[in-house]
Design an enzyme around this catalytic site. Structure first.
Site, mmCIF file in Angstrom:
data_model
loop_
_atom_site.group_PDB
_atom_site.id
_atom_site.type_symbol
_atom_site.label_atom_id
_atom_site.label_comp_id
_atom_site.label_asym_id
_atom_site.label_seq_id
_atom_site.Cartn_x
_atom_site.Cartn_y
_atom_site.Cartn_z
ATOM 1 N N CYS A 11 43.471 47.596 40.167
ATOM 2 C CA CYS A 11 43.466 48.232 40.827
ATOM 3 C C CYS A 11 44.721 47.597 41.161
ATOM 4 C CB CYS A 11 42.575 46.683 41.387
ATOM 5 S SG CYS A 11 42.849 45.943 42.396
ATOM 6 N N HIS A 39 44.896 36.476 37.484
ATOM 7 C CA HIS A 39 44.506 35.452 36.912
ATOM 8 C C HIS A 39 44.283 36.304 35.712
ATOM 9 C CE1 HIS A 39 42.939 33.778 41.134
ATOM 10 N NE2 HIS A 39 43.789 33.602 40.413
ATOM 11 N N HIS A 122 39.607 30.006 47.532
ATOM 12 C CA HIS A 122 40.152 30.585 46.220
ATOM 13 C C HIS A 122 41.434 31.243 47.112
ATOM 14 C CE1 HIS A 122 40.588 35.247 44.777
ATOM 15 N NE2 HIS A 122 40.583 35.102 43.489
ATOM 16 N N GLU A 124 42.932 34.058 47.757
ATOM 17 C CA GLU A 124 43.133 35.074 48.840
ATOM 18 C C GLU A 124 42.024 34.650 49.976
ATOM 19 O OE1 GLU A 124 39.706 38.677 49.450
ATOM 20 O OE2 GLU A 124 40.524 38.441 47.116
ATOM 21 N N CYS A 194 37.014 45.272 49.073
ATOM 22 C CA CYS A 194 37.685 46.250 48.931
ATOM 23 C C CYS A 194 36.930 47.541 47.792
ATOM 24 C CB CYS A 194 38.484 46.044 47.749
ATOM 25 S SG CYS A 194 39.435 47.650 46.801
ATOM 26 N N ASN A 224 36.678 38.718 40.432
ATOM 27 C CA ASN A 224 36.548 39.957 40.422
ATOM 28 C C ASN A 224 35.856 39.905 38.686
ATOM 29 O OD1 ASN A 224 37.657 41.833 39.048
ATOM 30 N ND2 ASN A 224 39.742 40.404 40.435
#
Length: 641
Positions: A11, A39, A122, A124, A194, A224
């Site tokens: 992305c 990752h 996580h 993030e 997103c 994801n």
């Protein structure tokens, strides 16, 4: 048939973070990342092989390293710690994640309670929660959210605000949103999933519904990627793989409809490897490999040329209008092959240029473009023509590498071997760095993307032309400014500009010297004149001594007969003592002129190294002899008394 999702692979945010690391490596920086940059173990391992370390706190950064903050972002406390320690860092936090940081910071500061949809473990989410200035709770499912409100019914009436992890499951969020609207009376909801994630999941859902088997390519630690697997598994048989080698253990042979998608942290190279392996395992006559690869990976690299106009410039990107709805941008690394070049030095607003589309992302509305690759295509054509014509080219030396130097010409790196980079073997290569040089191309291999050049051939040709011009005009007595090139026991060789002349050791000084290094050094700029020319053998004798520095001329002008001066005793004989009047001139004090009485030998009165007052009584310039007297001064002193 094999179908690859259009949005498979990196992305925008991940690509930006990875390119940040690559750009720093190109600049020669020592890089470490706060946690794995993405990752994906294969890419992380590849970066590790290039010296990129993974650290988990600012305290682990070593002196001289630059820290890269990955796209997941970090809490403000981490960047504050980096600044406090004076550690240089580059923040590659995804702009979409940074938006959530700002929302959380602003709303929590206003007194709202944060309810966050995401995995609290996580990285993030940990970075986002680190921005929260008040109370917060996290949840992973609509069911967990309902239980939270059942246990704490007062939350339905307090000011709350909802955000989501950028990669949160879209369908699960729809369920959460339904509950929020039904229960909360004082809630602010921000849709922070997103767009790329939402579209990627929707595309995976559609593709899996039309497939017999789905392959989800990506790291097993990637959030994801795991969500893509869950989305696809609801429609058909689904496998999550990290590498193409895992395909051989899966039941993929003979399947008619296979779909492939990939997480946002999966490099395009791994997706291509999966396609190659799938072609070997599941041969199909519908498309040959090249056609299938081109058709399936159009979104990864379109190889389409466009014309653009520069509309904005930043330190890391150039923004261009290419006449499409998407916003075009050129990363600094794709603007020029010169790693040290800055965008603001290369382009200005309004510049027009041909560009190559590297990647189109319709979901994010962006097109990644390259100028250096268009330049390279034209550059290879120019190099081939220049080699055939033996044309002299001009380029900039950008790197000193093992075995030679790299010259940048029209976006192409031309290798100049050390033996072809300087005029003489043994000359240093370092002075060439960042200089403009002239060279010829001696080899071009476009398939291997290799071009080899020679600076030396141009230097030799220039030197030969300079020599011919020199011999046409040089005359005895002519003066030159040259550079001392080398020293020998018998003299110094001076470069007069393409031609070397020699200053004999006897011509370097009016006084006797043992070696030329007592007067000049290699690299010195000297003024010389031509003493004699041997045109037949190409030899030039140079003069260096100046007439006005001749000690005998100084003696004639400043020390006439009758002068009284200081002299230093430098030697003894049976008939007298020698004393230095000037450098290069010794006079004789006869034994009868040493004292006002009879002495047996000079040593009775004088000693070597002693400075005495003397009177010059006679000078023979033809024979270069000087007579001195101490007695004359003693007699004058006695008569005065």
């Amino acid at each position: 048939m094999i179908r690859v999702a259009k949005t498979a692979g990196f992305c925008f945010g991940v690509n930006r973070a990875v390119e940040t690391v690559y750009d720093l490596l190109k600049q020669g920086a020592r890089v470490c990342t706060l946690g794995p940059i993405i990752h994906n173990p294969q890419l992380v391992e590849s970066l590790s092989a290039r010296g990129v370390r993974i650290i988990h706190s600012p305290a682990e950064a070593q002196p001289g390293e630059t820290v890269v903050i990955r796209s997941h972002g970090v809490p403000p406390s981490v960047t504050e710690a980096l600044r406090a320690r004076g550690v240089p860092f580059v923040d590659a936090t995804c702009p979409f994640v940074q938006k959530i940081h700002d929302l959380v910071s602003e709303n929590s500061a206003a007194g709202r309670h944060l309810l966050f949809a995401g995995d609290a473990e996580h990285p993030e989410v940990q970075g986002i929660l680190g921005c929260c200035k008040g109370p917060f709770d996290t949840f992973m499912t609509a069911e967990a959210l309902e239980k939270m409100f059942q246990a704490r019914p007062e939350m339905a009436k307090i000011p709350v605000f909802f955000c989501q992890q950028t990669t949160f499951n879209v369908e699960e969020w729809e369920k959460c949103l339904f509950f929020i609207k039904k229960v909360c009376t004082n809630a602010s909801v921000f849709d922070t999933i997103c767009n790329a994630t939402a579209n990627r999941q929707q595309e995976a859902k559609t593709l899996s519904a039309e497939s017999d088997l789905m392959l989800v390519v990506g790291g097993r630690q990637s959030s994801n990627t795991a969500k893509l697997r869950d989305v696809c598994a609801a429609s058909c048989e689904t496998y999550l793989i990290e590498t193409a080698d895992e395909l051989y253990a899966l039941p993929v042979a003979g399947r008619q409809k296979i779909g492939i998608t990939a997480g946002a942290s999966t490099p395009a190279s791994i997706i291509k490897e999966v396609l190659v392996t799938m072609t070997d395992i599941n041969e199909t006559n519908e498309l040959n490999f090249e056609e299938m690869l081109e058709e399936s990976l159009k979104s990864l690299n379109t190889d389409e040329k466009v014309h653009g106009v520069v509309v904005g410039i930043s330190p890391t990107e150039v923004y261009v209008d290419v006449g499409r709805k998407q916003a075009g941008f050129i990363p600094a690394s794709e603007l020029s092959s010169d790693p040290g070049a800055k965008p603001e030095d290369l382009v200005k607003i309004g510049d027009e240029m041909d560009l190559l589309i590297m990647k189109t992302n319709d979901q994010e509305g962006t097109i990644m473009l390259s100028k250096k690759r268009i330049d390279a295509i034209k550059g290879w054509e120019d190099l081939t023509a220049a080699m055939e014509a033996e044309e002299i080219l001009t380029g900039k030396v950008t790197e000193i590498v093992k075995g030679g130097v790299i010259v940048l010409y029209n976006g192409i790196r031309v290798f100049i071997p050390a033996s072809q980079a300087v005029a003489n073997r043994g000359d240093a290569l370092e002075p060439l760095k960042d200089t403009e040089v002239q060279f010829r191309i001696i080899e071009v291999n476009r398939q291997r993307r290799r071009a080899v050049g020679s600076i030396r051939s141009v230097l030799r040709e220039q030197r030969k032309a300079a020599q011919e011009k020199f011999w046409e005009t040089v005359e005895e007595g002519q003066e030159f400014t040259g550079t001392v090139k080398s020293l020998t026991n018998f003299g110094a060789f001076v470069d007069l500009g393409g031609v070397d002349g020699m200053v004999h050791i006897s011509e370097l000084s009016w006084t006797r010297i043992k070696h030329p290094s007592e007067v000049v050094s290699v690299g010195d700029t000297v003024h010389v004149y031509v003493k004699s020319l041997d045109r037949e053998n190409g030899k030039i004798s140079l003069g260096y001594k100046k007439a006005e520095d001749n000690p005998w001329e100084i003696l004639r002008n400043q020390y006439p007969v009758g002068t009284v001066c200081d002299a230093t005793i430098v030697g003894m004989t049976t008939f007298g003592a020698f004393a230095k009047i000037l450098p290069g001139i010794d006079g004789l004090i006869h034994i009868s002129q040493i004292a006002d009485r009879r002495i047996e030998k000079p040593q009775d009165v004088l000693k070597v190294g002693e400075t005495v007052k003397v009177k010059i009584t006679d000078i023979d310039f033809e024979k270069k002899r000087v007579s001195l007297s101490i007695r004359a001064l003693l007699d004058e002193q006695a008569s005065e008394e």
